[in-house]
Scaffold this active site. Structure first.
Site, mmCIF file in Angstrom:
data_model
loop_
_atom_site.group_PDB
_atom_site.id
_atom_site.type_symbol
_atom_site.label_atom_id
_atom_site.label_comp_id
_atom_site.label_asym_id
_atom_site.label_seq_id
_atom_site.Cartn_x
_atom_site.Cartn_y
_atom_site.Cartn_z
ATOM 1 C CD GLU A 1 -37.390 46.870 3.890
ATOM 2 O OE1 GLU A 1 -37.984 47.814 4.431
ATOM 3 O OE2 GLU A 1 -37.993 45.985 3.246
ATOM 4 C CG ASP B 1 -38.356 48.431 8.067
ATOM 5 O OD1 ASP B 1 -38.742 48.526 9.249
ATOM 6 O OD2 ASP B 1 -39.110 48.079 7.149
ATOM 7 C CB CYS C 1 -39.286 53.860 -1.430
ATOM 8 S SG CYS C 1 -38.798 52.254 -0.812
HETATM 9 C C1 PEP Z 1 -38.954 51.346 4.569
HETATM 10 O O1 PEP Z 1 -38.745 50.462 5.391
HETATM 11 O O2 PEP Z 1 -38.232 52.363 4.455
HETATM 12 C C2 PEP Z 1 -40.088 51.254 3.648
HETATM 13 C C3 PEP Z 1 -40.242 52.105 2.671
HETATM 14 O O3 PEP Z 1 -40.999 50.267 3.863
HETATM 15 P P1 PEP Z 1 -42.113 50.301 5.009
HETATM 16 O O4 PEP Z 1 -42.146 51.689 5.567
HETATM 17 O O5 PEP Z 1 -43.386 49.901 4.378
HETATM 18 O O6 PEP Z 1 -41.582 49.309 5.983
HETATM 19 MG MG MG Z 2 -39.749 48.547 5.296
#
Ligand code: PEP
Ligand code: MG
Length: 539
Positions: free
Chosen positions: A430, A454, A501
């Site tokens: 990320e 991110d 994700c």
């Molecule tokens: C992301 O950064 O894509 C991620 C899945 O984590 P979060 O949204 O919790 O930062």
């Molecule tokens: Mg993230």
């Protein structure tokens, strides 16, 4: 009147507005003639605060246990402290000022005293003082339920912003939608809305100024629109849209037991993202192939102390057992950015998303990290649990995390506690640096999961929370696509699997590209799983 914002969670809601007051209350000083009446006004507000706190405490005791409800007891004790409330009355009497100013002066003084203390526990009491002060001020303004305690059925919450924990606490039997002034599609309140399947529009600028409690409002979470006091014809149009949306949702249920195979014959996994252990039920109900991301930080929120190793173990075990032999990827604590813990005061940062968060915090606070790793290891005996580290920017961080994991394994072994010795460990890709170095990292990890929420903000320097730069936040930007492609290819070259994700994985617009790149696993809000299956099978 219609307002356009950012579509945060699909679906339609037609209900009554409840304006949740902002945390920032503006205090204006006024000179008072009738001191006695002003003191009486203050005392009525204090009394109302006490009654509310008692009711909240009772409810909390039933729902979350006496231990966690004790925070409300300390709030009540503050109200009972004659020195505390007496200082407010003195302010009114000696300076002839209004109650609001007197309360806010006393709160500022008390909070500053607590916050200057060395002891971490005492420091945190500053937050309690502010909380109690805010309640008195809300009662003075006749707006006591900024706290949402008294909302009714069919309510649409309208607020400047909702914190992730506000969102997690929404009562789905009453709240049918929400609208906020600020926020982006990947802010955590938007993600929570999708988890809860509550239609939501964020980034509406000044929606709070355009509505009042009780207004009729339509939330179109699919197009990102809010319609204030619509006419009959519009209500009818949207009732039909809502009906159609629900019918389509029903239709998708046929795919629940389908194995997802692309046109080219590749089997891919479609998994769910969860924030709380009980969310695993919705992943199962939506035919998820596993859990691709458990955002464990939500276990740490809405409470006033760290969850213990045993509490965490129970949560991880529950999810792992429920999923049987299916994959459960559990991400270690990712606090920081837009997710804060009241009981872990950290210095204010200029750029929280670039600050002391996630793996950085865990490597810096080994005491906190080890509790979680031990709980995860213990739960790994109960199914197919994998550990994932967030915000990795270099191989060194991953190796350091693995070293601490090894230390925990050694401890558990010595204590005679079992864990899966072959458990997979992977990282979130990320940060652009990780994607660029994916070929190296792939040699060491068992898997990657691309965190596009991110990755996009860091690659394009466009804050995921800021609606004013949301036009730049583009998942299809060639730079982002190159990084994604590189990461998937790097994983495959080393015989590892690569998932995604971030929210991009569940969006039908991007699925064809991700299928073409050979992504192995797609993980998303449970409510998007069936739709994603449909689109993956088409490509
Ligand atoms: C992301 O950064 O894509 C991620 C899945 O984590 P979060 O949204 O919790 O930062
Ligand atoms: Mg993230």
């Amino acid at each position: 009147m219609m307002k356009k914002g950012i579509a945060a969670s699909k679906g339609y809601a037609i209900g009554k507005v409840f304006v949740k007051t902002d945390n920032e209350v503006k205090i204006t000083e006024k000179k008072i003639d009738d001191i006695v009446a002003e003191k009486e006004r203050l005392n009525v507000a204090i009394e109302a605060s006490r009654t509310q706190l008692k009711a909240i405490k009772e409810k909390a005791e039933k729902e979350i246990g006496a231990d966690k409800a004790s925070v409300f007891e300390s709030h009540i004790m503050l109200l009972d402290d004659p020195e505390f409330t007496g200082a407010m009355e003195t302010g009114i009497a000696t300076d002839s000022i209004n109650s609001e100013k007197a309360v806010s002066d006393v709160i500022d003084t008390y909070a500053a005293i607590f916050e200057a203390m060395e002891d971490a526990y005492m420091k945190e009491r500053g937050a309690d003082v502010k909380d109690v002060g805010k309640r008195i001020l809300d009662n003075l303004s006749g707006n006591a339920d900024g706290g949402m305690d008294s909302i009714e059925k069919n309510t649409v919450i309208v607020s400047h912003d909702l914190t992730p924990s506000d969102t997690a606490q929404l009562d789905k039997s009453k709240v049918i939608g929400f609208l906020t002034n600020i926020g982006g599609r990947t802010s955590h309140s938007a993600i929570m809305a999708r988890t809860l399947e509550i239609p939501a529009v964020v980034g509406l600028n000044s929606i709070t100024d355009s509505v009042k409690n009780g207004d009729l409002i339509i939330v179109d979470g699919t197009e990102g629109i809010a319609i204030i006091n619509p006419d009959q014809a519009t209500v009818k149009e949207y009732s039909e849209k809502k009906k159609k949306f629900e019918e389509e949702k029903e239709e998708l249920k046929k795919l629940i037991d389908h194995k997802t195979v692309t046109k080219a014959g590749k089997r891919v996994e479609v998994c769910g993202n969860i924030g709380k252990a009980k969310d695993v039920e919705t992943v199962i109900a939506n035919g998820g192939d596993g859990v691709g991301l458990f955002r464990t930080e939500f276990l740490y929120m809405d409470r006033d102390s760290m969850p213990t190793e045993d509490e965490q173990f129970e949560a991880y075990k529950h999810v792992t057992e429920k999923m049987g032999d299916k994959t459960v990827v559990i991400r270690t604590l990712d606090i920081g950015g837009d997710k804060k813990l009241t009981y872990l005061p950290l210095p204010e940062e200029m750029n929280p998303f670039l600050g002391f968060r996630a793996i950085r915090l865990c490597l810096g606070r080994k005491d906190i990290f080890k509790v979680q790793l031990r709980a995860l290891l213990r739960a790994s005996s109960y199914g197919n649990l994998k550990i994932m580290f967030p915000m990795i920017s270099s191989l060194g961080e991953f190796l350091e995390a693995k070293e601490i994991l090894k230390e925990c394994m050694g401890e558990l072994k010595a204590e005679g506690k079992s864990y899966n010795e072959n458990l997979e460990t992977g990282i979130m890709v990320e940060i652009p640096a990780a994607a660029i170095m994916a070929d190296e990292l792939a040699k060491y990890v068992d898997f990657f999961s691309i965190g596009t929420n991110d990755l996009i903000q860091y690659t394009l320097a466009a804050d995921r929370m800021n609606e004013q730069v949301s036009y730049l936040y583009n998942p299809m930007h060639p730079a982002v696509l190159r990084l994604i492609k590189m990461t998937i290819e790097a994983a495959h070259k080393e015989g590892k699997w690569c998932g995604m994700c971030g929210e991009m994985a569940g969006d039908e617009k991007f699925i064809p590209t991700l299928v073409e790149y050979g992504l192995d696993e797609f993980s998303m809000s449970a409510s998007s799983i069936l739709n994603a299956k449909k689109y993956i099978m088409k490509n």
